[in-house]
Design an enzyme around this catalytic site. Structure first.
Site, PDB file in Angstrom:
ATOM      1  CG  ASN A  43      -0.488  -0.121   2.542  1.00 35.17           C
ATOM      2  OD1 ASN A  43       0.692  -0.800   2.535  1.00 35.17           O
ATOM      3  ND2 ASN A  43      -1.233  -0.008   3.503  1.00 35.17           N
ATOM      4  CD  GLU A  56      -5.284  -5.959  -1.805  1.00 36.37           C
ATOM      5  OE1 GLU A  56      -4.792  -4.827  -1.630  1.00 36.37           O
ATOM      6  OE2 GLU A  56      -6.110  -6.619  -0.840  1.00 36.37           O
ATOM      7  CB  CYS A  90      -8.624  -4.493  -3.990  1.00 42.98           C
ATOM      8  SG  CYS A  90      -7.566  -3.053  -3.901  1.00 42.98           S
TER       9      CYS A  90
END
Ligand code: THU
Length: 145
Positions: A43, A56, A90
């Site tokens: 992230n 992701e 996501c």
């Protein structure tokens, strides 16, 4: 090495580089394609909070940049007692490159904790197939790969 273990190690390594100064919640993700290639992400938060990106998303971008288009399995790793599974957005991003039977694994720092199919996490999903079947695309106005 076992596929899930390889994903776990790649995700943990990516998580170490996570940029999460605002939430303090570091996340790593790693995905494997049918060719066996592994791509990872972490992230990346931002002072303008809403534009931070998930782990992701980073892993998917790395896959795209390498010219691959299919997710076989994806694993997410984070710390804490509550299981971290991909956020709603996501799940939809994964759906773009995965079928309902793709595996989504959740891990803590100690290792793998749970596995789901994408179909379990995002049932009756909207995806590329919907647009491929639309009139506009069927008439050849828009090309997809
Ligand atoms: N986060 C991810 O990277 N992936 C997830 O699946 C859940 C949430 C990040 C976003 C944000 O940087 C932090 O975790 C807290 O929400």
């Amino acid at each position: 090495m076992d596929k899930v273990q390889a994903l776990f190690e790649a995700a943990v390594a990516a998580r170490q580089n996570a940029y999460a100064p605002y939430s303090g919640f570091k996340v790593g993700a790693a995905l494997i394609t049918p060719s066996g290639a592994i791509f990872s992400g972490a992230n990346a938060e931002n002072a303008a909070y809403p534009i931070g990106t998930c782990a992701e998303t980073g892993a998917i971008s790395a896959m795209i940049a390498a010219g691959e288009r299919r997710i076989a399995d994806i694993l997410v790793v984070a710390d804490g007692g509550v299981l971290t599974t991909p956020c709603g957005a996501c799940r939809q991003r994964i759906r773009e490159f995965a079928k309902a039977d793709a595996m989504v694994h959740a891990a803590g720092l100690g290792g793998h904790r749970a596995s789901f199919t994408l179909g379990q996490l995002l049932p009756e999903a909207f995806g590329p197939d919907n647009l491929t079947l639309s009139e506009k695309n069927a008439s050849g106005d828009c090309e997809r790969n």
